[in-house]
Design a protein around this motif. Structure first.
Motif, PDB file in Angstrom:
ATOM      1  N   ASN A  93      27.154  16.772 -26.066  1.00  0.00           N
ATOM      2  CA  ASN A  93      26.065  16.504 -26.999  1.00  0.00           C
ATOM      3  C   ASN A  93      25.454  15.118 -26.837  1.00  0.00           C
ATOM      4  OD1 ASN A  93      26.632  19.031 -28.113  1.00  0.00           O
ATOM      5  ND2 ASN A  93      28.079  18.156 -29.557  1.00  0.00           N
ATOM      6  N   PRO A  95      25.647  10.762 -26.801  1.00  0.00           N
ATOM      7  CA  PRO A  95      26.321   9.750 -27.605  1.00  0.00           C
ATOM      8  C   PRO A  95      26.041   9.799 -29.108  1.00  0.00           C
ATOM      9  CG  PRO A  95      24.494   8.773 -26.433  1.00  0.00           C
ATOM     10  CD  PRO A  95      24.611  10.190 -25.950  1.00  0.00           C
ATOM     11  N   TRP A  96      24.917  10.273 -29.551  1.00  0.00           N
ATOM     12  CA  TRP A  96      24.516  10.062 -30.946  1.00  0.00           C
ATOM     13  C   TRP A  96      25.217  10.996 -31.919  1.00  0.00           C
ATOM     14  CZ3 TRP A  96      23.178   5.564 -30.314  1.00  0.00           C
ATOM     15  CH2 TRP A  96      22.416   5.163 -29.221  1.00  0.00           C
ATOM     16  N   ALA A  97      25.858  10.404 -32.916  1.00  0.00           N
ATOM     17  CA  ALA A  97      26.644  11.158 -33.889  1.00  0.00           C
ATOM     18  C   ALA A  97      25.790  12.165 -34.653  1.00  0.00           C
ATOM     19  CB  ALA A  97      27.340  10.202 -34.866  1.00  0.00           C
ATOM     20  N   HIS A  98      24.573  11.805 -34.999  1.00  0.00           N
ATOM     21  CA  HIS A  98      23.743  12.728 -35.786  1.00  0.00           C
ATOM     22  C   HIS A  98      23.340  13.971 -34.988  1.00  0.00           C
ATOM     23  CE1 HIS A  98      20.437  10.714 -33.704  1.00  0.00           C
ATOM     24  NE2 HIS A  98      19.647  11.688 -34.108  1.00  0.00           N
ATOM     25  N   LEU A  99      23.560  13.940 -33.684  1.00  0.00           N
ATOM     26  CA  LEU A  99      23.320  15.101 -32.834  1.00  0.00           C
ATOM     27  C   LEU A  99      24.639  15.755 -32.399  1.00  0.00           C
ATOM     28  CD1 LEU A  99      20.465  13.643 -30.595  1.00  0.00           C
ATOM     29  CD2 LEU A  99      20.244  15.176 -32.576  1.00  0.00           C
ATOM     30  N   GLY A 101      27.322  14.010 -31.322  1.00  0.00           N
ATOM     31  CA  GLY A 101      27.825  13.290 -30.163  1.00  0.00           C
ATOM     32  C   GLY A 101      29.102  12.518 -30.408  1.00  0.00           C
ATOM     33  N   GLU A 103      29.635   9.219 -30.537  1.00  0.00           N
ATOM     34  CA  GLU A 103      29.402   7.830 -30.937  1.00  0.00           C
ATOM     35  C   GLU A 103      30.593   7.213 -31.677  1.00  0.00           C
ATOM     36  OE1 GLU A 103      26.050   5.428 -33.604  1.00  0.00           O
ATOM     37  OE2 GLU A 103      25.868   7.582 -33.296  1.00  0.00           O
TER      38      GLU A 103
END
Length: 177
Positions: A93, A95-99, A101, A103
């Motif tokens: 996914n 790096p981004w947590a909101h996606l 990922g 992070e």
């Protein structure tokens, strides 16, 4: 500098403690071992419950060691190894947590490495027992090597588990036993 290192240690320790409490005790909105096990199994970490207990125990161990500033290279190894494994299901996914990922485990793992490089500071058990010299790039590299070696079995088992057919999906008799 010592105040900053203490703040960094306590921040990381508090966050790790929260994640451990979610897994081990069902606190902070967590599912406890039984509620979290199906999630771990869906990620390929089987059997789920023992893997949840292992992850939670590692997070709790890292939290206690970092909060006290004790055995900092060991704390870094435990946390980094746990975070390597934690990042695996989210790797595709990005790096981004909101996606969805990786992070959060990335940040926790890097913070652990930073503390292995800098040491815990003077306000720590390591300083009190004269283990201040156990920091720096070589200690961070050693912590990374131990973390990678410790994470490898879980990642390999996950890979094998994800490749194996799921008996519950095929409707075979074993799925209903």
């Amino acid at each position: 500098m010592n105040a900053g290192l203490l703040l960094l240690r306590l921040l990381l320790a508090g966050l790790l403690f929260g994640h451990a409490a979610q897994k081990l005790l069902g606190r902070f909105g967590g599912g406890g071992p039984d509620g979290t096990a199906p999630v771990f199994e869906s990620w390929g970490f089987r059997p789920g419950r023992p893997m949840v207990l292992l992850a939670g125990t590692c997070e709790l161990t890292g939290a206690v060691l970092f909060a006290s500033g004790a055995a900092t290279p060991l704390a870094a190894s435990v946390v980094l190894g746990t975070m390597i494994v934690a990042a695996a299901p989210n790797w595709p996914n990005g790096p981004w947590a909101h996606l969805g990922g990786y992070e959060v485990p990335l940040v926790y793992g890097v913070l652990a490495l930073v503390l292995a490089m800098t040491g815990p500071g003077s306000w720590s058990v390591d300083h009190a027992v004269g283990a201040d010299g156990m920091s720096g790039v070589l200690w961070a590299l050693a912590a990374s090597a131990v973390a990678g070696a410790a994470a490898a079995p879980a990642l390999l088992l996950r890979r094998r588990s994800l490749r194996a057919p799921d008996p519950t999906a095929t409707g075979t008799p074993e799925a209903h036993a």
